[in-house]
Design an enzyme around this catalytic site. Structure first.
Site, PDB file in Angstrom:
ATOM      1  N   ASN A   2      37.777  44.589  45.464  1.00 55.96           N
ATOM      2  CA  ASN A   2      38.601  43.269  45.739  1.00 55.96           C
ATOM      3  C   ASN A   2      37.361  42.044  45.512  1.00 55.96           C
ATOM      4  O   ASN A   2      37.963  40.936  45.440  1.00 55.96           O
ATOM      5  CB  ASN A   2      38.936  43.181  47.300  1.00 55.96           C
ATOM      6  CG  ASN A   2      39.092  42.015  47.710  1.00 55.96           C
ATOM      7  OD1 ASN A   2      40.373  41.358  47.474  1.00 55.96           O
ATOM      8  ND2 ASN A   2      38.316  41.554  48.673  1.00 55.96           N
ATOM      9  N   HIS A   3      36.208  42.205  45.583  1.00 57.50           N
ATOM     10  CA  HIS A   3      35.238  41.117  45.621  1.00 57.50           C
ATOM     11  C   HIS A   3      35.322  40.198  44.267  1.00 57.50           C
ATOM     12  O   HIS A   3      35.485  40.532  43.181  1.00 57.50           O
ATOM     13  CB  HIS A   3      33.768  41.457  45.882  1.00 57.50           C
ATOM     14  CG  HIS A   3      33.276  42.283  44.839  1.00 57.50           C
ATOM     15  ND1 HIS A   3      33.527  43.734  44.627  1.00 57.50           N
ATOM     16  CD2 HIS A   3      32.678  41.989  43.789  1.00 57.50           C
ATOM     17  CE1 HIS A   3      33.035  44.237  43.628  1.00 57.50           C
ATOM     18  NE2 HIS A   3      32.386  43.147  42.946  1.00 57.50           N
ATOM     19  N   SER A  49      44.955  39.666  38.814  1.00 60.84           N
ATOM     20  CA  SER A  49      45.556  38.381  39.024  1.00 60.84           C
ATOM     21  C   SER A  49      46.480  38.109  37.753  1.00 60.84           C
ATOM     22  O   SER A  49      46.394  38.604  36.915  1.00 60.84           O
ATOM     23  CB  SER A  49      44.448  37.294  39.205  1.00 60.84           C
ATOM     24  OG  SER A  49      44.813  36.041  38.844  1.00 60.84           O
ATOM     25  N   TYR A  93      36.848  33.491  34.704  1.00 60.71           N
ATOM     26  CA  TYR A  93      37.378  34.272  35.825  1.00 60.71           C
ATOM     27  C   TYR A  93      38.535  35.151  35.146  1.00 60.71           C
ATOM     28  O   TYR A  93      38.444  36.400  35.286  1.00 60.71           O
ATOM     29  CB  TYR A  93      37.986  33.178  36.852  1.00 60.71           C
ATOM     30  CG  TYR A  93      38.974  33.848  37.901  1.00 60.71           C
ATOM     31  CD1 TYR A  93      38.409  34.650  38.823  1.00 60.71           C
ATOM     32  CD2 TYR A  93      40.394  33.792  37.712  1.00 60.71           C
ATOM     33  CE1 TYR A  93      39.410  35.274  39.687  1.00 60.71           C
ATOM     34  CE2 TYR A  93      41.245  34.657  38.716  1.00 60.71           C
ATOM     35  CZ  TYR A  93      40.727  35.303  39.604  1.00 60.71           C
ATOM     36  OH  TYR A  93      41.476  36.035  40.692  1.00 60.71           O
ATOM     37  N   LYS A 125      39.297  39.390  34.760  1.00 61.50           N
ATOM     38  CA  LYS A 125      40.238  40.034  35.166  1.00 61.50           C
ATOM     39  C   LYS A 125      40.989  40.899  33.814  1.00 61.50           C
ATOM     40  O   LYS A 125      41.656  41.920  33.997  1.00 61.50           O
ATOM     41  CB  LYS A 125      41.330  38.932  35.609  1.00 61.50           C
ATOM     42  CG  LYS A 125      40.809  38.554  37.171  1.00 61.50           C
ATOM     43  CD  LYS A 125      40.636  39.334  38.208  1.00 61.50           C
ATOM     44  CE  LYS A 125      40.439  38.884  39.384  1.00 61.50           C
ATOM     45  NZ  LYS A 125      39.671  39.895  40.402  1.00 61.50           N
TER      46      LYS A 125
HETATM   47  N1  LIG Z   1      43.417  34.074  46.609  1.00 61.48           N
HETATM   48  C1  LIG Z   1      44.112  34.011  45.314  1.00 61.48           C
HETATM   49  O1  LIG Z   1      44.927  33.071  45.094  1.00 61.48           O
HETATM   50  C2  LIG Z   1      44.082  35.010  44.535  1.00 61.48           C
HETATM   51  C3  LIG Z   1      44.941  35.062  43.481  1.00 61.48           C
HETATM   52  C4  LIG Z   1      44.848  36.110  42.656  1.00 61.48           C
HETATM   53  C5  LIG Z   1      44.060  37.075  42.560  1.00 61.48           C
HETATM   54  N2  LIG Z   1      43.225  37.054  43.630  1.00 61.48           N
HETATM   55  C6  LIG Z   1      41.946  38.232  43.857  1.00 61.48           C
HETATM   56  O2  LIG Z   1      42.123  38.782  45.313  1.00 61.48           O
HETATM   57  C7  LIG Z   1      40.861  39.182  45.372  1.00 61.48           C
HETATM   58  C8  LIG Z   1      40.347  38.430  46.643  1.00 61.48           C
HETATM   59  O3  LIG Z   1      40.381  36.967  46.559  1.00 61.48           O
HETATM   60  P1  LIG Z   1      40.048  35.982  47.833  1.00 61.48           P
HETATM   61  O4  LIG Z   1      40.949  34.692  47.449  1.00 61.48           O
HETATM   62  O5  LIG Z   1      40.529  36.662  49.039  1.00 61.48           O
HETATM   63  O6  LIG Z   1      38.558  35.812  47.700  1.00 61.48           O
HETATM   64  P2  LIG Z   1      37.614  35.119  48.592  1.00 61.48           P
HETATM   65  O7  LIG Z   1      38.260  34.692  50.050  1.00 61.48           O
HETATM   66  O8  LIG Z   1      36.904  34.165  47.771  1.00 61.48           O
HETATM   67  O9  LIG Z   1      36.523  36.320  49.015  1.00 61.48           O
HETATM   68  C9  LIG Z   1      35.665  36.923  48.096  1.00 61.48           C
HETATM   69  C10 LIG Z   1      34.949  38.102  48.665  1.00 61.48           C
HETATM   70  O10 LIG Z   1      33.870  38.420  47.734  1.00 61.48           O
HETATM   71  C11 LIG Z   1      32.554  38.245  48.388  1.00 61.48           C
HETATM   72  N3  LIG Z   1      31.515  37.936  47.571  1.00 61.48           N
HETATM   73  C12 LIG Z   1      31.220  36.744  46.776  1.00 61.48           C
HETATM   74  N4  LIG Z   1      30.406  36.852  45.948  1.00 61.48           N
HETATM   75  C13 LIG Z   1      29.698  38.111  46.126  1.00 61.48           C
HETATM   76  C14 LIG Z   1      28.858  38.832  45.266  1.00 61.48           C
HETATM   77  N5  LIG Z   1      28.021  38.085  44.526  1.00 61.48           N
HETATM   78  N6  LIG Z   1      28.547  40.054  45.789  1.00 61.48           N
HETATM   79  C15 LIG Z   1      29.282  40.620  46.458  1.00 61.48           C
HETATM   80  N7  LIG Z   1      30.707  40.146  46.947  1.00 61.48           N
HETATM   81  C16 LIG Z   1      30.578  38.823  46.847  1.00 61.48           C
HETATM   82  C17 LIG Z   1      32.763  37.350  49.466  1.00 61.48           C
HETATM   83  O11 LIG Z   1      31.665  37.359  50.614  1.00 61.48           O
HETATM   84  P3  LIG Z   1      30.249  36.759  50.394  1.00 61.48           P
HETATM   85  O12 LIG Z   1      30.316  35.307  50.174  1.00 61.48           O
HETATM   86  O13 LIG Z   1      29.719  36.993  52.152  1.00 61.48           O
HETATM   87  O14 LIG Z   1      29.563  37.522  49.697  1.00 61.48           O
HETATM   88  C18 LIG Z   1      34.163  37.518  50.005  1.00 61.48           C
HETATM   89  O15 LIG Z   1      34.238  38.599  51.048  1.00 61.48           O
HETATM   90  C19 LIG Z   1      39.848  38.785  44.305  1.00 61.48           C
HETATM   91  O16 LIG Z   1      39.622  39.907  43.392  1.00 61.48           O
HETATM   92  C20 LIG Z   1      40.679  37.576  43.446  1.00 61.48           C
HETATM   93  O17 LIG Z   1      40.145  37.596  42.220  1.00 61.48           O
HETATM   94  C21 LIG Z   1      42.996  36.142  44.600  1.00 61.48           C
END
Ligand SMILES: NC(=O)c1ccc[n+]([C@@H]2O[C@H](COP(=O)([O-])OP(=O)(O)OC[C@H]3O[C@@H](n4cnc5c(N)ncnc54)[C@H](OP(=O)(O)O)[C@@H]3O)[C@@H](O)[C@H]2O)c1
Ligand SMILES: *[C@@H]1O[C@H](CO)[C@@H](O)[C@H](O)[C@H]1NC(C)=O
Ligand SMILES: *[C@@H]1O[C@H](CO)[C@@H](O)[C@H](O)[C@H]1NC(C)=O
Length: 293
Positions: free
Chosen positions: A119-120, A170, A183, A187
């Site tokens: 998920n990260h 996504s 990005y 994906k």
């Molecule tokens: N939110 C949306 O609108 C959306 C839309 C489509 C798809 N998605 C997908 O859903 C998933 C979750 O999205 P989200 O919005 O919940 O993301 P988010 O809130 O930005 O969370 C990202 C997570 O990844 C960790 N992370 C960041 N850099 C990292 C690194 N270098 N190594 C390891 N961990 C790292 C962050 O924690 P730390 O900073 O503590 O490392 C955090 O726990 C992603 O795959 C995203 O592409 C999200």
């Protein structure tokens, strides 16, 4: 065209959505009880919410992300919510050795694994492509290659348990949108890799399910900070999104589309009228709010 848009498209969208989402069996929270689950990117956002749902369902949890202080808080909350056990390992997925470290931690703690939730995502800019190839290399390492590496390390355990892999993709992994070229590339790469691997699993009778989650705009702090000044439509709730992801993984579905109606309609338009869809996507952006750096 007006008639098509008003009646036919929503209708077809609904049919498509029904086709995609009619679950073959009912989800039951007990499916997760006692299961050993890794969630990456679990310190915030959708990953954090998945951890809380899994905790309530009494799973064993291994969480990971970079920020130790946040992971400590999430683990504490998971234990309060009823997790069978919860621990974390902190580190960056930019480090090519880290994916294996996480999987080894699961092996040493549990001696097996039932579900791997990938998920990260690393930070990427939301703007016109700036020509920085180095950034794409780096973000591919974090968002794509680490997913492959974790899968490789975890596969022996997943084969043994008839386990599941859940991959967060996504709409940007299916359809191009402006301002997210790096990005979006990562994906699309995930979609290619995991759909090819799924085919091989079927050929080789490897009973490990692969669920690819195709998400729209979700209201996580980081996503809203990055795009809310530009995107016109409202984001969907991260709590519900997280639950739908867990359900689809537990039911071993090939794909999840969330929010389902929007995603169904977009994919249908992408197939029958791609240029028209591209123009709708552009119209959804307040382009004047995107300033070149
Ligand atoms: N939110 C949306 O609108 C959306 C839309 C489509 C798809 N998605 C997908 O859903 C998933 C979750 O999205 P989200 O919005 O919940 O993301 P988010 O809130 O930005 O969370 C990202 C997570 O990844 C960790 N992370 C960041 N850099 C990292 C690194 N270098 N190594 C390891 N961990 C790292 C962050 O924690 P730390 O900073 O503590 O490392 C955090 O726990 C992603 O795959 C995203 O592409 C999200
Ligand atoms: C995994 O599935 C196989 C059939 O594909 C079954 O024989 C085996 O008992 C299952 N193992 C576990 C741990 O569920
Ligand atoms: C694959 O594993 C799942 C989960 O253990 C099980 O329900 C299913 O019957 C297995 N399928 C086959 C073909 O063995």
């Amino acid at each position: 065209m007006g008639l098509i848009l008003k009646i036919l498209i929503p209708l077809l969208g609904l049919l498509l959505a029904y086709y995609f989402y009619s679950a073959p069996e009912d989800f039951n929270e007990e499916m997760l009880r006692g299961k050993r689950v890794i969630v990456t990117g679990a310190s915030t956002g959708i990953g954090e919410q998945m951890a809380y749902h899994l905790a309530r369902m009494e799973a064993h949890l291994l969480l990971t992300a970079r920020t130790e202080a946040k992971l400590q808080k999430v683990v504490k909350r998971c234990l309060e919510l009823g997790a069978a056990s919860a621990r974390y390992v902190s580190g960056s997925m930019e480090d090519t050795k880290f994916p294996n470290v996480v999987v080894k931690e699961a092996e040493n703690t549990w001696g097996g694994l039932d579900m791997l939730i990938l998920n990260h995502i690393g930070y990427s800019y939301f703007n016109y492509f700036d020509g920085d190839v180095g950034h794409i290399r780096k973000i591919l390492e974090t968002n794509f290659l680490s997913y492959v590496a974790m899968t490789v390390s975890a596969l022996p355990m997943l084969k043994e348990s008839n386990g599941s892999i859940v991959v967060l993709s996504s709409m940007a992994g299916r359809i191009g949108s402006p301002f997210i070229a790096p990005y979006s590339s990562t994906k699309f790469a995930l979609e290619g890799f995991f759909s090819s691997l799924r085919q091989e699993f079927i050929i080789e009778k490897v009973n490990v399910s692969i669920t690819v989650c195709v998400l729209g705009y979700i209201d996580t702090e980081n996503a809203m900070r990055a795009v809310s000044h530009v995107v016109r439509h409202k984001p969907a709730p991260k709590e519900e999104c997280a639950l739908e992801i867990i359900k689809s993984g537990a039911l071993r579905q090939r794909e999840l589309y969330y929010p389902r109606h929007t995603m169904g309609k977009m994919l249908l338009l992408h197939t029958i009228a791609p240029d028209f869809l591209d123009s709708l996507i552009r119209d959804n952006y307040k382009v004047e709010n995107v300033k070149r750096p």
